[in-house]
Scaffold this motif. Structure first.
Motif, PDB file in Angstrom:
ATOM      1  N   PRO A   4      34.742  41.832  44.463  1.00 57.50           N
ATOM      2  CA  PRO A   4      33.566  41.610  44.184  1.00 57.50           C
ATOM      3  C   PRO A   4      32.862  42.042  43.263  1.00 57.50           C
ATOM      4  O   PRO A   4      33.307  42.832  42.428  1.00 57.50           O
ATOM      5  CB  PRO A   4      33.305  42.584  45.962  1.00 57.50           C
ATOM      6  CG  PRO A   4      34.465  43.226  45.938  1.00 57.50           C
ATOM      7  CD  PRO A   4      35.929  42.738  45.423  1.00 57.50           C
ATOM      8  N   THR A   6      30.542  44.733  41.265  1.00 56.88           N
ATOM      9  CA  THR A   6      29.700  45.807  41.581  1.00 56.88           C
ATOM     10  C   THR A   6      29.127  46.026  41.151  1.00 56.88           C
ATOM     11  O   THR A   6      28.330  47.411  40.861  1.00 56.88           O
ATOM     12  CB  THR A   6      30.794  47.014  41.441  1.00 56.88           C
ATOM     13  OG1 THR A   6      31.727  46.590  40.212  1.00 56.88           O
ATOM     14  CG2 THR A   6      32.256  46.717  42.247  1.00 56.88           C
ATOM     15  N   ALA A  61      30.384  47.612  46.982  1.00 54.61           N
ATOM     16  CA  ALA A  61      31.403  46.632  46.357  1.00 54.61           C
ATOM     17  C   ALA A  61      33.235  47.373  45.646  1.00 54.61           C
ATOM     18  O   ALA A  61      33.964  47.041  45.784  1.00 54.61           O
ATOM     19  CB  ALA A  61      31.097  45.831  45.332  1.00 54.61           C
TER      20      ALA A  61
END
Ligand SMILES: [Zn+2]
Length: 178
Positions: A4, A6, A61
């Motif tokens: 994911p 960040t 994340a």
């Protein structure tokens, strides 16, 4: 699967947080504690204002990636066969007694007042810091973990699985004969 994004946090932040978790784990904490923190932040993001929500999602994340660096999640092989989307989590939880469920997993409780206490199964515990409130059907570790939750939170932390997988595991363990 792509990691994911960040967002506002960069690779340096990731390295810093990863190192922090590594140190905490070396001192007896569990990665699960940080995974739970990420999940709680995720939950908070659902009701936060837009700016705070965006910050929290980046933070989640970042934290999740740092956790994966320290301790990669286990493959959910054990839960794959169970049709977890058919299981109503709330109805299941109402049927499961947390103390009995944990005892079947080898946790040995002592009743103290209206609570049940045990050595914490989530960290290397030497004095009973794990407590279950049978009325609320919630557990709390007053020791190194310093986290609390319900039966699904416990399985998520102990088995390092997602919520959906935890529901499947609880359904299987709560219904299979001893
Ligand atoms: Zn603990």
């Amino acid at each position: 699967m792509k990691a994911p994004d960040t967002g506002r946090f960069d690779e340096h932040d990731l390295a810093t947080v990863t190192e922090h978790i590594r140190l905490a784990v070396a001192n007896g904490a569990t990665v699960g504690k940080y995974r739970l923190e990420a999940r709680l932040s995720e939950r908070e993001a659902e009701t936060a204002d837009q700016e705070r929500a965006e910050y929290l999602r980046d933070y989640v994340a970042l934290l999740s990636r740092a956790c994966d660096e320290v301790e990669p999640p286990l493959p959910p092989a054990s839960a794959r066969a169970w049709p977890s989307d058919r299981v109503n989590a709330a109805a299941l939880k109402a049927r499961v007694d947390l103390v009995m469920f944990l005892e079947r997993r080898g946790v040995r409780f002592v009743k103290v007042g209206r609570r049940f206490q045990a050595l914490c199964p989530l960290h290397d515990d030497h004095s009973p810091s794990f407590s279950v409130d049978p009325e609320l059907q919630r557990w709390k570790c007053f020791g190194a973990c310093a986290v609390s939750g319900d039966v699904f939170d416990f399985v998520q932390l102990a088995d390092r699985v997602s919520f959906t997988e935890a529901v499947a595991i609880v359904a299987r363990e709560a219904t299979c004969p001893v």
